[in-house]
Design an enzyme around this catalytic site. Structure first.
Site, PDB file in Angstrom:
ATOM      1  N   ASP A   1      33.981  28.866  43.393  1.00  0.00           N
ATOM      2  CA  ASP A   1      33.222  29.985  42.973  1.00  0.00           C
ATOM      3  C   ASP A   1      33.731  31.321  43.408  1.00  0.00           C
ATOM      4  O   ASP A   1      33.560  31.501  44.229  1.00  0.00           O
ATOM      5  CB  ASP A   1      31.612  29.741  42.788  1.00  0.00           C
TER       6      ASP A   1
ATOM      7  N   GLU B   1      37.954  29.919  40.653  1.00  0.00           N
ATOM      8  CA  GLU B   1      37.595  31.035  39.718  1.00  0.00           C
ATOM      9  C   GLU B   1      38.049  32.299  40.127  1.00  0.00           C
ATOM     10  O   GLU B   1      37.508  32.812  40.702  1.00  0.00           O
ATOM     11  CB  GLU B   1      36.112  30.987  39.543  1.00  0.00           C
TER      12      GLU B   1
END
Length: 533
Positions: free
Chosen positions: A213, A272
């Site tokens: 993330d 990401e």
């Protein structure tokens, strides 16, 4: 006790052509009847996922968390939140997935933790100047003001006072997301050591890789000066170059790559990386991450000129850094394509054409749960919204997170939970069951049938070498709205993005979404063409 069930046998570069299915646990399947999805629910539905023909699943955070940001505020990286189950449930899920030939990726959130994380609680208690506070970003303010002018992704300032009423502890802590999510200080080597242990914990347990993330975050500019321009509204991290894409982050991924490569088979690292293509591709150099999502593509609307232009930019970046492409148009943070591409019947056709187009491109493809059904975005009533972004800025992601409809039934949960009398954590609209798995499996013309067929066709072409994973491509958009991605090996992906039918490129049709057999491609349709006999 961790299990040692081996993942499906294949080469270490399986990910280059993989189709990965993203599972958002809260909204996938509820096995306990409390209205919230869980790990056992995922395990029970693994045969359905396997039936799609995908190669693996990516599960968004299920680690222990106060759930302020639906699991992206982690209080224990090496445990399961009781909301979703136990570590034993993880072991069972891994074993079942591997038996079905599915690999499993889990989400790791290294940019920020939860205010309930023991290390942050220790830092708050330890006081200014302590080694405990050096694990996070604590700083003195400027008078009564925050240390700098940085804003949060969720709106408002990116700083909060530790003890607002204290006369002696005047420090603030940094949170680029909600105040419940303090940022780790990656310039402290102890943070890197801590996350080495987190990675090894999950790799040792048998997961096949991790999705990272905010992979372009983590490091902040030295000295944390004021940003040159502060946006009036939250726009992610893109407006502040001081909080993302700092050079030291690449050494972290070189370090993680060395850890991942120590395993047999090597574990996958997916980032990401929400940056422009030429910057994002740097994260997938040969000794860093294996993949980074093509966000410049994921944010596109239905516009042929933009598809071709962004496709060419991604291709140039890929050639420069010899990176492997990975494609997505939906995830738990993005508006569903059926709505983003116009809504109604035409939006649904475009969404179907788009997913088939992705499956025809070289590289890996990530599908979001329900995308195979053509689920639209839902306008969630304000009183039912739970996304912290909605609370702080008036924009939110709840509409893409509505629970999966499994059955076509009059109840309010459509098979999502074993308890038809319970209210799901996000409400489903009237008629949601018309998009259900049950109904679409019975319809030979459904979106689900189409996606399954496209994945089967893709898989049939891979062993023949007709669609190599890393071959060069060239993108074009004709004045009539025909977008083409020509693969060097001989296949062309053609997408009719205009308002009129267009002639198909020369060659043999391998797959098409409009159900026709002639040499004309209808608007809002995709075809795969083989140019070589």
């Amino acid at each position: 006790m961790a299990r040692t069930d081996e993942p499906p046998a294949a080469s270490d570069d399986w990910w280059r052509t993989a189709v990965i299915y993203e599972v958002y646990p809260r909204s996938f399947a509820d096995s306990t009847g409390n209205g919230i999805g869980d790990l056992r629910g995922i395990r029970e539905r693994l045969p359905y996922i396997a039936s799609l023909g995908v190669d693996g699943i990516w599960i968004t955070p299920f680690q222990r968390s106060p759930q302020v940001d639906q699991g992206y505020d982690v209080s224990d990286y090496c445990d399961v939140d009781p909301l979703f189950g136990t570590l034993a449930d993880v072991d069972d899920l891994l074993a079942e997935a591997h038996t079905l030939g599915l690999r499993v990726l889990v989400d790791i959130v290294p940019n920020h933790a939860s205010v309930q994380h023991p290390l942050f609680k220790n830092a708050v208690a330890a006081g200014p100047g302590s080694p405990e506070r050096a694990m996070f970003h604590f700083a003195d303010g400027v008078g009564d003001r925050a240390p700098n002018n940085w804003t949060s992704v969720f709106g408002g300032p990116a700083w909060h006072r530790v003890w607002p009423d204290s006369a002696t502890d005047r420090q603030w802590y940094l949170h680029l997301f909600s105040p419940a999510q303090p940022d780790w200080n990656w310039r402290n080597p102890a943070v890197a050591d801590y996350f080495d242990g987190v990675l090894r914990f999950w790799f040792d347990r048998g997961v096949d890789g991790i999705r990272i993330d905010v992979a372009h975050g983590m490091f902040k500019a030295e000295g944390m000066p004021d940003a040159p321009d502060v946006p009036a509204v939250a726009d992610g991290l893109r407006s502040n170059p001081l909080v993302t894409d700092q050079e030291p982050v690449h050494e972290v991924y070189r370090r993680w790559r060395r850890i991942a490569d120590q395993y047999e088979p090597a574990r996958l690292l997916v980032g990401e990386v929400n940056l422009e293509p030429d910057r994002a591709a740097r994260y997938t150099r040969p000794d860093e991450l294996h993949q980074a999502f093509a966000f410049a593509f994921a944010r596109l609307d239905w516009n042929g000129d933009e598809w071709a232009a962004v496709g060419e930019r991604l291709e140039r970046a890929r050639r420069t850094y010899k990176s492997a492409p990975s494609w997505a148009l939906e995830n738990h943070d993005l508006v569903r394509t059926a709505s983003r591409f116009g809504g109604g019947e035409r939006g649904a056709r475009r969404a179907a054409a788009a997913v088939v187009a992705l499956l025809g491109l070289p590289g890996a493809v990530y599908l979001y749960q329900g995308q195979e059904l053509g689920l639209p975005e839902v306008d969630v009533p304000p009183s039912a919204r739970v996304d912290p972004m909605w609370v702080s800025s008036g924009t939110g992601r709840d509409g893409a997170r509505i629970p999966m409809p499994w059955t076509f039934s009059p109840d309010k949960v459509n098979g999502f939970t074993v308890n038809d009398g319970v209210t799901a954590w996000l409400p489903t609209p009237t008629g949601w069951g018309s998009w259900s798995v049950e109904r679409e499996e019975a319809d030979p013309h459904s979106n689900l049938t189409l996606v399954r067929a496209a994945i089967r066709c893709r898989e049939s072409l891979l062993p023949t070498g007709r669609i190599p994973p890393d071959e060069p491509v060239s993108w074009h958009c004709e004045p009539n709205g025909l977008v083409t991605c020509e693969r060097e090996g001989g296949m062309t992906v053609a997408i009719a993005m205009g308002d009129e039918p267009v002639p198909l490129p020369d060659g043999t049709v391998l797959f098409r979404t409009d159900g026709e057999t002639d040499a004309v491609l209808r608007p809002d349709s995709t075809a795969w063409i083989w140019r070589r006999n």
